[in-house]
Design an enzyme around this catalytic site. Structure first.
Site, PDB file in Angstrom:
ATOM      1  N   ILE A 125      46.932  16.275   8.452  1.00 16.45           N
ATOM      2  CA  ILE A 125      47.920  16.163   7.514  1.00 16.45           C
ATOM      3  C   ILE A 125      49.455  16.553   7.710  1.00 16.45           C
ATOM      4  O   ILE A 125      50.279  15.831   7.529  1.00 16.45           O
ATOM      5  CB  ILE A 125      47.740  17.256   6.155  1.00 16.45           C
ATOM      6  CG1 ILE A 125      46.312  16.598   5.524  1.00 16.45           C
ATOM      7  CG2 ILE A 125      48.654  17.339   4.971  1.00 16.45           C
ATOM      8  CD1 ILE A 125      45.782  17.689   4.410  1.00 16.45           C
ATOM      9  N   ASP A 157      53.521  24.088  15.912  1.00 14.63           N
ATOM     10  CA  ASP A 157      52.149  24.110  15.912  1.00 14.63           C
ATOM     11  C   ASP A 157      51.536  25.069  17.184  1.00 14.63           C
ATOM     12  O   ASP A 157      52.360  25.475  18.235  1.00 14.63           O
ATOM     13  CB  ASP A 157      51.655  23.024  16.282  1.00 14.63           C
ATOM     14  CG  ASP A 157      50.003  22.781  15.824  1.00 14.63           C
ATOM     15  OD1 ASP A 157      49.129  23.175  16.407  1.00 14.63           O
ATOM     16  OD2 ASP A 157      49.516  21.925  14.751  1.00 14.63           O
ATOM     17  N   TYR A 184      39.028  31.505   1.833  1.00 11.95           N
ATOM     18  CA  TYR A 184      39.707  30.439   1.767  1.00 11.95           C
ATOM     19  C   TYR A 184      40.336  30.176   0.284  1.00 11.95           C
ATOM     20  O   TYR A 184      41.168  29.804   0.299  1.00 11.95           O
ATOM     21  CB  TYR A 184      38.926  29.379   2.365  1.00 11.95           C
ATOM     22  CG  TYR A 184      39.788  28.021   2.429  1.00 11.95           C
ATOM     23  CD1 TYR A 184      40.664  27.881   3.222  1.00 11.95           C
ATOM     24  CD2 TYR A 184      39.405  27.070   1.707  1.00 11.95           C
ATOM     25  CE1 TYR A 184      41.605  26.731   3.501  1.00 11.95           C
ATOM     26  CE2 TYR A 184      40.279  25.958   1.562  1.00 11.95           C
ATOM     27  CZ  TYR A 184      41.101  25.896   2.622  1.00 11.95           C
ATOM     28  OH  TYR A 184      41.744  24.449   2.806  1.00 11.95           O
ATOM     29  N   ILE A 199      39.814  15.188   2.716  1.00 13.00           N
ATOM     30  CA  ILE A 199      40.693  14.555   3.456  1.00 13.00           C
ATOM     31  C   ILE A 199      39.928  14.063   5.032  1.00 13.00           C
ATOM     32  O   ILE A 199      39.987  15.020   5.599  1.00 13.00           O
ATOM     33  CB  ILE A 199      42.143  14.970   3.536  1.00 13.00           C
ATOM     34  CG1 ILE A 199      42.724  15.312   2.477  1.00 13.00           C
ATOM     35  CG2 ILE A 199      43.076  14.112   4.361  1.00 13.00           C
ATOM     36  CD1 ILE A 199      43.008  14.129   1.396  1.00 13.00           C
ATOM     37  N   LEU A 200      40.048  12.756   5.175  1.00 10.85           N
ATOM     38  CA  LEU A 200      39.234  12.361   6.427  1.00 10.85           C
ATOM     39  C   LEU A 200      40.286  12.712   7.672  1.00 10.85           C
ATOM     40  O   LEU A 200      40.770  11.714   8.197  1.00 10.85           O
ATOM     41  CB  LEU A 200      38.953  11.183   6.504  1.00 10.85           C
ATOM     42  CG  LEU A 200      37.678  11.031   5.418  1.00 10.85           C
ATOM     43  CD1 LEU A 200      37.128   9.395   5.613  1.00 10.85           C
ATOM     44  CD2 LEU A 200      36.573  11.862   5.900  1.00 10.85           C
ATOM     45  N   THR A 201      40.481  13.998   8.052  1.00 12.30           N
ATOM     46  CA  THR A 201      41.519  14.098   9.169  1.00 12.30           C
ATOM     47  C   THR A 201      40.609  14.158  10.278  1.00 12.30           C
ATOM     48  O   THR A 201      39.342  14.032  10.292  1.00 12.30           O
ATOM     49  CB  THR A 201      42.048  15.474   9.039  1.00 12.30           C
ATOM     50  OG1 THR A 201      40.814  16.329   8.802  1.00 12.30           O
ATOM     51  CG2 THR A 201      42.949  15.748   7.777  1.00 12.30           C
TER      52      THR A 201
END
Length: 266
Positions: free
Chosen positions: A18, A37, A158, A191-193
């Site tokens: 994302i 990052d 989480y 979400i298909l990360t």
């Protein structure tokens, strides 16, 4: 094009998934982008790809569990591009082996997730807001999750931290709106990360698909486009909100999918 022209954006967790989608789309829409990052080599590669395609981007190391590292990433952005007007607080961790139910959760893991998933957003905003005030305003976007709104068998920390993100988003919006600083959040469903594709078995993906209102899964760009909208002046009268981007997975009575299958069998 140019929906965020002349804006300066810091994207945390921007080397993949994302964050990478948002960083790329922001750059393509005219923003100067810093990709932060822990995987600094991945961030550098992502920034180089954008630069090679004619966009403005740079990379910086970020340890979202370390206050000094967060402050350094903000300072790097301002030193590199002269201001900071968009902050996408996107770093988030989960651990299916340690983040368990209330009786069995690893308490060290609880502390780690609170520090990275929640405190990093407080600190990122805390360090960025003075620069946004100096710039005359800005937009802070936080990554929450649909786990903020739904319970689970595991991932106690989480879900709790992501619920905290939703509330913190509203607090930032309330406290700094008069400074022309907006704060909103995105709450992705599945979400298909690359990480999701690599770690979720087909059987689990099929379960999620069964309960989606839409007949497909989300992609990283589905969130990235929302981030661009929230960063742009198109959303200038929107603050304190959390966009739930989850394919209608949490929309309906949870018995509907099974009820439809039963009715079809009659």
């Amino acid at each position: 094009m140019n929906r965020v022209k002349n804006k300066v954006a810091l994207v945390t967790g921007g080397a993949s998934g994302i964050g990478l989608s948002a960083a790329s789309l922001l750059a393509k829409e005219g923003a100067k982008v810093v990709i932060a990052d822990f995987n600094v080599e991945g961030a550098k590669e992502a920034a180089a790809t954008l630069v090679n395609n004619g966009y403005e981007a740079a990379a910086v190391f970020l340890d979202a569990g370390n206050a000094s590292s967060i402050e350094a990433a903000v300072n790097f952005t301002v030193e590199r591009y002269g201001s900071l007007t968009v902050l996408f607080n996107n770093v988030g961790l989960t651990n299916l082996k340690k983040d368990l139910d209330i009786l069995n959760i690893d308490l060290d893991e609880w502390d780690r997730l609170v520090n990275v998933n929640l405190k990093s957003i407080l600190l990122g905003s805390r360090f960025a807001i003075p620069h946004m005030q100096k710039a005359g305003g800005g937009s802070i976007i936080n990554t929450a999750s649909m786990a903020a709104f739904a319970s689970d068998q595991i991932r106690t920390a989480y879900g709790a931290t992501k619920a905290g993100v939703v509330n913190m988003t509203r607090n930032i919006a309330t406290q700094f709106g008069k400074d022309h600083i907006r704060c909103n959040a995105v709450a992705p469903g599945l979400i298909l990360t690359p990480a999701a594709k690599n770690n979720m078995p087909e059987e689990m993906l099929a379960i999620y698909a069964k309960f989606n209102a839409l007949p497909y899964h989300g992609e990283a760009d589905d969130i990235g486009h929302a981030v661009v909208f929230l960063a742009s002046d198109e959303s200038k009268f929107m603050t304190g909100q959390t966009l739930q981007i989850e394919g209608g997975h949490y929309l309906a009575n949870p018995t509907i999918a099974d009820t439809n299958n039963w009715l079809a069998s009659l």
